[in-house]
Every structure is written in C-alpha cells, then in structure tokens.
Design a protein around this motif. Structure first.
Motif, PDB file in Angstrom:
ATOM      1  N   ASP A 117       0.776  -1.117   0.088  1.00  0.00           N
ATOM      2  CA  ASP A 117      -0.147  -0.064  -0.003  1.00  0.00           C
ATOM      3  C   ASP A 117       1.031   1.304   0.106  1.00  0.00           C
ATOM      4  OD1 ASP A 117      -1.696   1.828   0.391  1.00  0.00           O
ATOM      5  OD2 ASP A 117      -2.378   1.367   2.290  1.00  0.00           O
ATOM      6  N   HIS A 118       0.790   2.009  -0.946  1.00  0.00           N
ATOM      7  CA  HIS A 118       1.838   3.019  -1.161  1.00  0.00           C
ATOM      8  C   HIS A 118       1.235   4.522  -0.493  1.00  0.00           C
ATOM      9  CE1 HIS A 118       3.270   0.958  -5.011  1.00  0.00           C
ATOM     10  NE2 HIS A 118       3.945   0.463  -3.843  1.00  0.00           N
ATOM     11  N   SER A 119       0.074   4.664  -0.177  1.00  0.00           N
ATOM     12  CA  SER A 119      -0.837   5.648   0.382  1.00  0.00           C
ATOM     13  C   SER A 119       0.070   6.276   1.529  1.00  0.00           C
ATOM     14  CB  SER A 119      -2.100   5.483   0.627  1.00  0.00           C
ATOM     15  OG  SER A 119      -2.500   4.495   1.384  1.00  0.00           O
ATOM     16  N   SER A 120       0.354   7.415   1.659  1.00  0.00           N
ATOM     17  CA  SER A 120       1.073   8.065   2.676  1.00  0.00           C
ATOM     18  C   SER A 120       0.432   9.513   3.023  1.00  0.00           C
ATOM     19  CB  SER A 120       2.328   7.970   2.779  1.00  0.00           C
ATOM     20  OG  SER A 120       2.869   9.122   2.022  1.00  0.00           O
ATOM     21  N   HIS A 121       0.696  10.388   4.068  1.00  0.00           N
ATOM     22  CA  HIS A 121       0.165  11.643   4.055  1.00  0.00           C
ATOM     23  C   HIS A 121       0.776  12.836   3.000  1.00  0.00           C
ATOM     24  CE1 HIS A 121      -1.893  14.680   6.635  1.00  0.00           C
ATOM     25  NE2 HIS A 121      -0.756  15.285   6.400  1.00  0.00           N
ATOM     26  N   ALA A 122       1.861  12.320   2.642  1.00  0.00           N
ATOM     27  CA  ALA A 122       2.558  13.160   1.344  1.00  0.00           C
ATOM     28  C   ALA A 122       1.427  13.457   0.400  1.00  0.00           C
ATOM     29  CB  ALA A 122       3.808  12.405   1.075  1.00  0.00           C
ATOM     30  N   SER A 123       0.663  12.412  -0.011  1.00  0.00           N
ATOM     31  CA  SER A 123      -0.247  12.574  -1.146  1.00  0.00           C
ATOM     32  C   SER A 123      -1.447  13.647  -0.944  1.00  0.00           C
ATOM     33  CB  SER A 123      -1.022  11.200  -1.277  1.00  0.00           C
ATOM     34  OG  SER A 123      -1.990  11.130  -0.219  1.00  0.00           O
ATOM     35  N   VAL A 124      -1.518  14.330   0.308  1.00  0.00           N
ATOM     36  CA  VAL A 124      -2.438  15.326   0.367  1.00  0.00           C
ATOM     37  C   VAL A 124      -1.998  16.593  -0.250  1.00  0.00           C
ATOM     38  CG1 VAL A 124      -3.501  16.704   2.299  1.00  0.00           C
ATOM     39  CG2 VAL A 124      -3.020  14.259   2.826  1.00  0.00           C
ATOM     40  N   ARG A 125      -0.782  16.572  -0.493  1.00  0.00           N
ATOM     41  CA  ARG A 125      -0.350  18.015  -1.031  1.00  0.00           C
ATOM     42  C   ARG A 125      -0.022  18.070  -2.515  1.00  0.00           C
ATOM     43  NH1 ARG A 125       4.790  19.932   0.942  1.00  0.00           N
ATOM     44  NH2 ARG A 125       4.081  21.921   0.296  1.00  0.00           N
ATOM     45  N   ILE A 126      -0.563  16.888  -3.230  1.00  0.00           N
ATOM     46  CA  ILE A 126      -0.218  16.850  -4.630  1.00  0.00           C
ATOM     47  C   ILE A 126      -1.772  16.438  -5.268  1.00  0.00           C
ATOM     48  CG2 ILE A 126       2.061  16.424  -4.670  1.00  0.00           C
ATOM     49  CD1 ILE A 126       1.565  13.281  -4.606  1.00  0.00           C
ATOM     50  N   GLY A 127      -1.717  16.437  -6.546  1.00  0.00           N
ATOM     51  CA  GLY A 127      -2.974  16.327  -7.245  1.00  0.00           C
ATOM     52  C   GLY A 127      -3.032  14.932  -8.067  1.00  0.00           C
ATOM     53  N   LEU A 165       7.728  25.547 -18.598  1.00  0.00           N
ATOM     54  CA  LEU A 165       6.837  24.481 -17.884  1.00  0.00           C
ATOM     55  C   LEU A 165       5.394  25.218 -17.636  1.00  0.00           C
ATOM     56  CD1 LEU A 165       9.481  23.435 -15.360  1.00  0.00           C
ATOM     57  CD2 LEU A 165       8.465  22.102 -17.194  1.00  0.00           C
ATOM     58  N   PRO A 166       4.477  24.199 -17.429  1.00  0.00           N
ATOM     59  CA  PRO A 166       3.035  24.641 -17.037  1.00  0.00           C
ATOM     60  C   PRO A 166       3.111  24.981 -15.786  1.00  0.00           C
ATOM     61  CG  PRO A 166       3.062  22.301 -17.193  1.00  0.00           C
ATOM     62  CD  PRO A 166       4.449  22.605 -17.645  1.00  0.00           C
ATOM     63  N   MET A 167       2.291  25.613 -15.087  1.00  0.00           N
ATOM     64  CA  MET A 167       1.932  26.163 -13.798  1.00  0.00           C
ATOM     65  C   MET A 167       2.121  24.878 -12.896  1.00  0.00           C
ATOM     66  SD  MET A 167       1.157  29.269 -12.887  1.00  0.00           S
ATOM     67  CE  MET A 167       0.204  29.202 -11.396  1.00  0.00           C
ATOM     68  N   LEU A 168       2.885  24.678 -11.758  1.00  0.00           N
ATOM     69  CA  LEU A 168       3.153  23.370 -11.472  1.00  0.00           C
ATOM     70  C   LEU A 168       2.373  23.551  -9.914  1.00  0.00           C
ATOM     71  CD1 LEU A 168       7.018  23.079 -11.527  1.00  0.00           C
ATOM     72  CD2 LEU A 168       5.102  21.829 -12.926  1.00  0.00           C
ATOM     73  N   THR A 169       2.213  24.688  -9.377  1.00  0.00           N
ATOM     74  CA  THR A 169       1.437  24.468  -7.921  1.00  0.00           C
ATOM     75  C   THR A 169       0.006  25.410  -8.175  1.00  0.00           C
ATOM     76  OG1 THR A 169       2.618  26.368  -7.375  1.00  0.00           O
ATOM     77  CG2 THR A 169       3.368  24.443  -6.649  1.00  0.00           C
ATOM     78  N   HIS A 170      -0.979  25.197  -7.605  1.00  0.00           N
ATOM     79  CA  HIS A 170      -2.035  25.910  -7.203  1.00  0.00           C
ATOM     80  C   HIS A 170      -2.652  25.881  -5.857  1.00  0.00           C
ATOM     81  CE1 HIS A 170      -5.890  27.744  -8.490  1.00  0.00           C
ATOM     82  NE2 HIS A 170      -6.392  26.738  -7.767  1.00  0.00           N
ATOM     83  N   ASP A 172      -0.835  26.486  -3.105  1.00  0.00           N
ATOM     84  CA  ASP A 172       0.180  25.726  -2.061  1.00  0.00           C
ATOM     85  C   ASP A 172      -0.125  24.156  -2.322  1.00  0.00           C
ATOM     86  OD1 ASP A 172       2.104  25.585  -0.785  1.00  0.00           O
ATOM     87  OD2 ASP A 172       1.143  25.383   1.177  1.00  0.00           O
ATOM     88  N   LYS A 173      -0.747  23.953  -3.475  1.00  0.00           N
ATOM     89  CA  LYS A 173      -0.594  22.198  -3.497  1.00  0.00           C
ATOM     90  C   LYS A 173       0.118  22.069  -4.764  1.00  0.00           C
ATOM     91  CE  LYS A 173      -4.169  19.091  -3.313  1.00  0.00           C
ATOM     92  NZ  LYS A 173      -5.457  18.547  -3.238  1.00  0.00           N
ATOM     93  N   GLY A 174       0.739  20.886  -4.821  1.00  0.00           N
ATOM     94  CA  GLY A 174       1.369  20.487  -6.307  1.00  0.00           C
ATOM     95  C   GLY A 174       0.165  19.975  -7.063  1.00  0.00           C
ATOM     96  N   TYR A 205       7.486  19.067  -3.006  1.00  0.00           N
ATOM     97  CA  TYR A 205       6.053  18.471  -2.985  1.00  0.00           C
ATOM     98  C   TYR A 205       6.281  16.845  -2.672  1.00  0.00           C
ATOM     99  CZ  TYR A 205       3.838  22.879  -3.566  1.00  0.00           C
ATOM    100  OH  TYR A 205       3.602  24.433  -3.254  1.00  0.00           O
ATOM    101  N   SER A 206       7.627  16.307  -2.702  1.00  0.00           N
ATOM    102  CA  SER A 206       7.928  14.952  -2.457  1.00  0.00           C
ATOM    103  C   SER A 206       7.117  14.102  -3.606  1.00  0.00           C
ATOM    104  CB  SER A 206       7.087  14.454  -1.055  1.00  0.00           C
ATOM    105  OG  SER A 206       7.817  14.860  -0.175  1.00  0.00           O
ATOM    106  N   VAL A 207       7.299  14.807  -4.838  1.00  0.00           N
ATOM    107  CA  VAL A 207       7.052  14.171  -6.044  1.00  0.00           C
ATOM    108  C   VAL A 207       8.213  13.386  -6.848  1.00  0.00           C
ATOM    109  CG1 VAL A 207       6.149  14.620  -8.546  1.00  0.00           C
ATOM    110  CG2 VAL A 207       4.931  15.780  -6.385  1.00  0.00           C
TER     111      VAL A 207
END
Ligand SMILES: Nc1ncnc2c1ncn2[C@@H]1O[C@H](COP(=O)(O)OS(=O)(=O)O)[C@@H](OP(=O)(O)O)[C@H]1O
Length: 877
Positions: A117-127, A165-170, A172-174, A205-207
């Motif tokens: 299972d790869h889900s972790s809290h870091a996923s909250v900050r990315i799209g 590059l396109p807009m990377l953040t919106h 404060d979210k990746g 953003y830990s991407v």
C-alpha cells in the motif's frame, strides 16, 4: 413449362450448327412437344426451316452457346453450394487451442508477495495528475504513455521540454503527482531554469520522476556516464531471463516471482550500473548474444539491471529509470506501480476488477458457424474453470428467439443443449429477429421485444438483470430514442453496453454515459468466437491465468445492473453524455435513423452573454432571407438553451426538433441564440463536440452596464432577492452575506468577466470561428454591424439592412421596418426604462472589472480582435 421449351429450342439451334441435328430434334420432341397438338408440330417445322438456314446458324450459335453456358453454371453453382453446406455441417473442426500460461509460483509462494500500500500523508499535497514531458508528442513512446494513462483514467498534461513549464502549483498544492520524462536526454538537457524549477518542485512536494532511457543509435558508444549522477548506462544490450526484484516496496499491482525465460524481443536495451546506495534494482536480466557479434565477442554473464529505482537519498528526488519503452508488456504493469509508489498512492488503481462477458447473438448466425452440442458443453466447462479465478462467474447470454432451430441438425441439437443448460447462465434480451433498432419505430421494437419475451417464457429462460444489448449496437449511440423507450416499457432495462461511445477507436478512449435513466457501459464480445472457433474461451482463460501469475488483481463478477451502478460510482465524471454529430463519423452515421438529417443542426450560434443586445441581433439576423432561426421555446423565453442546464439530457433529437429542415442545405443558414451559453463552464466543450465547424457570435458591452441591466431584468421578473436589495448592496455583498444574496451577486457579476469565458471558448474553437460584436455599436450603428456579421458568416448575396432597419425615436432604438408606415420594435422587456446607475455602484464596478478588462484587451490583441470602443474608452480613462 414454357421456359423449359425455350431452353430446348436454344439447344436445338446448337444442333443446327452441325453437331447432330437429328438427336436434338428427337430430344426436343420427347421433352417438350410430344404431347402437343399437330398445330405446334407444324409450327415447329416452320421454325426449323427458317431458323436452321445456314446464314442464321453463325449468328445464333453464340447466343445459344452463351445460354447453355449460363444454364450449366447456375446448375453447377446450386449443386456445389448444396454439397459445400453438407460438407460444412459434417466438418470436424481442429481441436481448439489450450491456454499455455502457467505460473511458476504456487498459491502459497504467491501469497508471500502481498501487494504494497503506497498511500501516505504526503499525497495530501499533490494532485491526481501526471505531467508528461516529451521531446515530441508524436513519438511511439509518448503515445504509449498517453494510452496507458487514459485507460487508467489518470488526468495528464503533455508538454514539450523545450517550452516553458506549465503552472506546477495551485493554492500551495502541487498540481502533479508524478513527472514522466519520455527521455533521459530531455531531462538532462533541459534549460537551466526549467531544470531547477522542476527539481525544486519535486523536492518541495515529494513528487517522483519516471524517466525512460533510450540507447544511443551509434553502436560504437557502449557506455556513458549520466552527467551529475553516479550512474553509468550501457547501451544496445540484448537480454534474456527477465525477472523482477522481489525485495522492493514497489509491487502493488504487479506480482514478482515469475520469470520471462529466454530472449527478450529487442536488442536495444539500456542497463544501469551504479555506485551509490540510493539505487536499487527493480528488475534483473542476463545478457544474451546480440544478432551480429564481432569476432572475439565475450558474453557478459553478470546480472544486469534494466529497471532501476533511485530512492531519492542522492539528491532528494525519487526516480525510476526504465531501460526500454512500453513495447515490452511487463513495463506497462511496472509503470502503473511506479506511478502509485511515486505519488504516495495518489495515482493508484483499485486491485478489485469486475468482469462481465456477454455472449451476444445466441441462436443467431449462419449455418456452419453456430454452436453444436460440444461447443455448449465446452462453454459450460469453461465457465466452471473460470469460477476458480472469477468468483461466481456466469456467461451472460443474449438471445434472438426467432433463430432458434434455424441451423442444420447438429446446430439445432446445440440450440436444444443450450436450453437444457439454461439455468447455468445469465440471460439478457436481444431483438426477436436481431433487428437493427435504428431502422424501426417504437411500435415495431416493442413488438419484437415482446416476442422475445414470450419465447423466454415458453422456454423457461429467466431474464432478471435489467440488462439488454442492441444488435450491431444500433440505437444505443447515436441514440435512437424509441429503443430506449421500448427497453424501459418491455424489459424495464436500466443498463446496456456499447463500444461506439464516443467512438469505436481508439478503444482505450471508449467510455460510458447515462441517458434517460439507462446506464451505458462498454464491454462486448460475439457468439462467433464461442460457437465456431472458441477463440473467446481461449482468450479469456489465458487472460485469467496471466492475471493470476503476474498481478495481484482480484477478479470479480456482479450482476450487470450492479456493475452499471459500480461503474458510475467509480467514474462519476462519465455520467453526462457528450453528444456528437452522427454525420461526422461513418460508423455512427450507418447506425443512425435514415429519417434524421444533420442538416437540421445550426451553422452558427449567438452565445450571449445576457443583456448585451442578443435579442436585437437575433431579430436582425432572422430578417435575412437565407437565415433560419430555431422554433421558439415556450419554456425558456423563446431560447432553446440546449447546451446548458437540463435540456442537454433530453438528447439530440429534442434539439434538432427546434429547427426547420432547410430548403437549400448549402445556402440556408440555421442558427439559434441562447444568451446563457456564454459563461457556462460546460457549454464550449459540448458545442464543440456537436458542432465543431459552427461559427459563434458574442456581444460585449461594458460589464458594469450589463450587470445593471441584468439586475433590472431580475426585478422585472420579480426575483425576491433583487426586489429586496439595491443594486449596490448586491454587487458589494461580501462572503459573509446570506447565501441567496451571494448567489445573485455571482450571477450578476461573473458573466462580465469576459476574458475568463472567452478563453474557455477558445480552448475548443479556433479564433477565426468566433466573432465579437461591440454591443454599443450594435445599438448605434446596427446596419454596419450586420454587414460585418454577414461578412463573417460568408453569406452571399448580402442582405441590404439599410432599408430594413430604422431608428425609432419613441423606443430609442433601431427597429425592423415592416412597410413604409410601420415599424416593429422589440418588446418592452428589451430597452427598458429605469433610473441611471448610482455613481457609487458604477465606481465600484469599474474598479472591480478593471483588471479583467486589462486582461481582456491583451487577450483580444493576442487573437487579433478589434478592441470595442467602450473598452478603449474604459482603459484610457
Ligand atoms: N434594437 C434594440 N432594441 C432593444 N434593445 C436593444 C436594441 N439593441 C440593443 N438593445 C439592448 O439589448 C438589451 C437586452 O439584451 P438581450 O436581448 O441580450 O437580453 S436577454 O438576455 O435576451 O434578456 C437591452 O437592455 P435594457 O436596455 O437594459 O433593456 C437593450 O439595451
């Protein structure tokens, strides 16, 4: 009898040509004339003497010979086809193929490798989106990546690495959960600024990054160091015995532990050599001798690494490198796990997969291709075997009862056998005689379904899943409303399937939709592959075995209705249909009713916004002899308002009924105006899907004036909020104001942010298809405006408005000239009398719209539009 005699006569003519006249005369008499009167005999004698004159022989011989040849050909064709049929029905098919996939691991061993299972809290900050950076969008790999992401329903954006590059953040979210580079070179050679930006984004953003590495074309270069990384690439390797590293955390969907033995198909693999603890192999392989080897070639017998993970401890960015593209099938699975891992579970797909196998067209099919007893038994056995891999599996059989017992004797026995085993399967209704629905009326369709229902009752077939399929998918999409109505009336159908939406190809873009309460899904196969070559059994069994060996997917089956519901729970964004013009795609046109015509669709639209003069423009356009407007809708103030709101769900037939059939389809222009289209988010996409060639006309006036006119309009219609609040109170309402007030404020102000809405239209339409009318000029110089509109629409010959529109002092606007003494102005709801706007409201709105107006003028300049006079004045003040 007369025909036979004529033939005989012709044969006799051949005889006349010296091939034994006597013999043919005898035959003729015996077969044809023996029993006839002497009158006939005398006639015959006369004929013989006339026709058999030598001068006639040569001429008639060719005709006779031809006729004989035709007769013989017809007879032999009948004879041959009869015998071929007999042969086919007794023909024994070769043994069907058996699936060859076998897992090396047993169930116990498999259970050691549980999905991570790869889900972790870091996923909250990315799209939940992927950024794909390519050197060109047209390479094979770029297309393969797009195909994989689309079939997984992941949103993605493809950009060229050479560009900004396109807009990377919106907020404060990746915006992106993973970055894919189509080539390592593109990443390494990125311009300094972009490279810094993207690396920083990944760290912040830990991407993670997925990078494909291609071998260099020159075979002289065997090895190369990656600049800035403790990593060496070895190019153009031939590999064998590919296996995954069982000791990593990456495997979720992919099950490690199996091996692809033997040589892999390509010899241009890149393998990775490294000298840092950040790196961990994801796959191993061994070198295989390349096809052409130099003398003295020594095969490397080290274990090689064709897929490598960089855990991010080297420079803070996790990466996964692929030493080959997605042509290699296992890399597609690995890529899906890489997306899941690097996005902290944001881009993960469920491991539960639902399957439904329809066996359509039961009893249908020409003799020789239908099921015999052994086919039915094979199907029952296959179903039992499938249940080991798919819990509760049933084939879902669709039948057309009229064809029952219409095969040869062996096939008829097959039909009986299916009915003997009827309770082992699920069943769904088809058409009684396999009719294509789009060709028939509701009355006929209902009758056909009722016959089939009756057949089911008589033979004890249970139909219980509110599911049906239309022969040839006809009537499902493009929609034939009578089919939907009949389905509901006769079978209470709530779910069906088609492969035609939005189009047959590419298959990975197929989607579902809901229309009139019926859910449309995608899956379908055909009886031919069960009854005749059993290819489907082979294919599905191989797929199930393969899935078991190589993946952690759990296959399940639920009844079709439940599956339909689940489908739209998983993909709620697919519920809304997107209607397209059936005449633009040959396949759709073939399964669309012949009574319908795409000529009943508009060539242009007046899209609004509200209160800018759209009714005046509509009226002036309608005066043109070549322009035909829609029939007025009694429900929505005469406008059709199809593309926004609930009317869209009424379907294409509903929309087309608003238009007359043009007398001349090339010179007549159908159009409609709905002022609500302009600012609705969904409308541009919907209009483009149905009318990609349509021209669009919009009118812009000062947004503050538009807002005030709209407020007066609401008051005139007795809107309670507008009645209770002043204009100033509404436009200045803050976010803590009551909900209804805020809603009215938004409806009042948002349409006037013109640049936002125009940009949305131009995301779909090229700017040459959109015409912008200056609404102030439409009021003051309507004749000049109408000439420009005609030029834009390419309407010839031009209509002379100067004699047809006249300014009316009393109304204060231009009106339509009916005759010398009579003019007709718009009704009292257009050009209303109301007090001027308060100064404070005007000042407030001018400052509210200022930045949007500046952007608007930039936008108009960029797209080569003329700046309206009011905008020029506004920006220069
Ligand atoms: N020739 C002519 N006759 C009458 N009215 C005219 C004309 N040309 C433009 N206008 C302006 O049109 C405004 C109404 O706009 P719409 O027709 O777009 O309104 S609606 O959205 O369809 O309700 C209407 O707004 P109000 O003045 O606020 O009533 C008019 O200013």
């Amino acid at each position: 009898m007369s025909i036979l005699c004529l033939y005989d006569l012709c044969v006799n003519e051949v005889g006349c040509n010296g091939v034994g006249l006597e013999a043919f005369s005898v035959m003729l008499k015996t077969d044809c004339f023996n029993s006839r009167s002497t009158k006939w005999k005398r006639h015959w004698e006369r004929l013989k003497t006339t026709w058999c004159r030598p001068s006639l022989f040569r001429h008639l011989t060719i005709t006779k010979a031809l006729l004989v040849a035709i007769i013989l050909t017809v007879i032999s064709l009948i004879f041959l086809s009869y015998h071929l049929m007999m042969l086919k029905s007794t023909y024994r098919r070769p043994n069907p193929p058996k699936p060859v996939v076998t897992c090396h691991l047993n169930r116990l061993q498999q259970s050691l490798f549980m999905p991570k299972d790869h889900s972790s809290h870091a996923s909250v900050r990315i799209g939940r989106r992927v950024l794909v950076l390519v050197e060109s969008q047209y390479t094979k790999l770029a297309k393969q990546i797009a195909c994989l992401l689309e079939s997984s329903r992941f949103e993605y954006k493809v950009e060229n690495t050479g560009r900004n590059l396109p807009m990377l953040t919106h907020n404060d979210k990746g915006r992106f959960g993973v970055i894919i580079f189509e080539s390592l070179e593109a990443y390494i050679n990125m311009d300094h600024w972009n490279r810094q930006l993207i690396d920083k984004y990944c760290r912040d953003y830990s991407v993670g990054m997925i990078i494909f590495v291609h071998s260099v074309n020159e075979y002289a270069v065997e090895k190369e160091k990656v600049p800035g990384f403790p990593l060496v690439l070895r190019y153009n390797m031939a590999l064998k015995d590919y296996r995954l590293n069982v000791f990593t955390d990456l495997w979720r969907m992919t099950r490690p532990g199996e091996i692809i033995g033997g040589d892999l198909s390509e010899d241009n693999w890149t393998v990775f050599e490294y000298n840092h603890s950040a790196y961990e192999p994801l796959a191993y392989a061994n070198a295989s001798p390349p096809p052409y080897v130099d003398p003295g070639f020594v095969l490397d017998n080290k274990t090689l690494v064709p897929v490598l993970q960089d855990r991010g401890t080297f420079d803070g960015i996790p990466r996964i490198f692929f030493g080959n593209d997605l042509q290699f099938w296992l890399h597609r699975l690995v890529l899906l796990d890489a997306l899941s891992y690097l996005s902290h579970g944001k881009l993960s797909l469920s491991l539960d997969r639902y399957i439904q196998i329809d066996v359509d067209d039961i009893f249908v099919g020409i003799t020789g291709t239908r099921m015999v007893v052994s086919d039915v038994e094979a199907m029952v056995k296959a179903q039992e075997r499938f249940r080991k891999d798919v819990e509760g599996f049933h084939f879902n059989l669709g039948f057309s009862g009229w064809f029952y017992q219409h095969g040869n004797s062996l096939e008829n026995a097959g039909d009986e056998k299916i009915l003997e085993y009827k309770d082992k399967f699920w069943w769904f209704g088809h058409m009684w005689r396999h009719e294509q629905a789009h060709k028939f009326s509701q009355e006929h369709l209902e009758k056909s379904m009722l016959y089939n229902s009756q057949f089911a009752k008589e033979h004890g077939i249970q139909i219980q899943h509110q599911y049906a399929v239309a022969p040839h998918h006809s009537g499902v999409y493009p929609v034939h409303e009578p089919l939907y109505e009949s389905w509901k009336n006769v079978w209470e159908i709530r779910v069906t399937s088609t492969e035609e939406y939005p189009k047959l190809y590419p298959s990975w873009r197929r989607r579902g939709f809901i229309h009139k309460g019926i859910m449309i899904n995608i899956y379908m196969t055909h009886l031919g592959n069960y009854g005749n070559d059993r290819l489907a059994l082979y294919t599905f069994e191989s797929i199930f075995k393969f899935i078991k060996c190589w993946t952690n997917l759990k296959l399940k089956q639920v009844p079709p209705l439940e599956l339909g519901i689940k489908y739209f729970e998983m993909f709620p964004e697919e519920k809304d249909p997107l209607w397209q013009d059936p005449c633009l795609y040959k396949r759709h046109f073939m399964i669309w009713s012949a009574n319908k015509s795409c000529d009943r669709l508009p060539k242009f639209l007046v899209i609004g916004p509200q209160k800018t003069g759209t009714t005046a423009l509509y009226t002036f356009l309608g005066m043109h002899p070549a322009i035909l407007h829609n029939f007025k809708s009694p429900d929505t103030f005469e406008e059709v308002q199809f593309f926004n709101g609930n009317n869209y769900y009424k379907g294409l037939d509903w929309y087309m009924d608003f238009f007359p059939m043009p007398e001349n389809t090339t010179s007549d222009f159908l159009f409609e105006k709905s002022a609500t289209y302009f600012d609705n988010e969904l409308v541009p996409r919907r209009v483009f899907a149905l009318l990609p060639k349509a021209k669009l006309i919009t009118i812009l006036i000062h947004p503050a004036k538009r807002a005030y006119s709209w407020y007066q309009h609401q008051r005139a219609h007795g809107d309670p909020v507008a009645m209770n609040y002043s204009f100033l109170e509404i436009v200045k309402a803050g976010d803590s104001a009551p909900r209804k007030l805020r809603e009215l404020r938004n409806r009042c102000l948002i349409p006037g942010i013109y640049v936002q809405h125009l940009s949305r239209w131009l995301e779909h339409f090229p700017s040459r298809q959109l015409f912008i009318v200056d609404g102030e000029r439409l009021k003051s110089k309507p004749i000049a405006v109408m000439n420009n509109v005609q030029r834009f629409l390419h309407i010839e010959p031009r209509y002379n408005y100067s004699a047809q529109i006249r300014f009316d002092q009393k109304k204060g606007f231009y009106c339509q000239v009916m005759d010398e003494n009579k003019i007709k102005c718009l009704g009292k709801s257009k050009g209303r009398q109301y007090p001027p706007m308060e100064e404070e409201a005007e000042d407030y709105l001018r400052s509210f719209y200022r930045k949007h107006n500046i952007q608007l003028s930039k936008f108009l300049n960029k797209h080569n539009y003329r700046i309206p006079d009011w905008l020029e004045r506004e920006l220069s003040s």
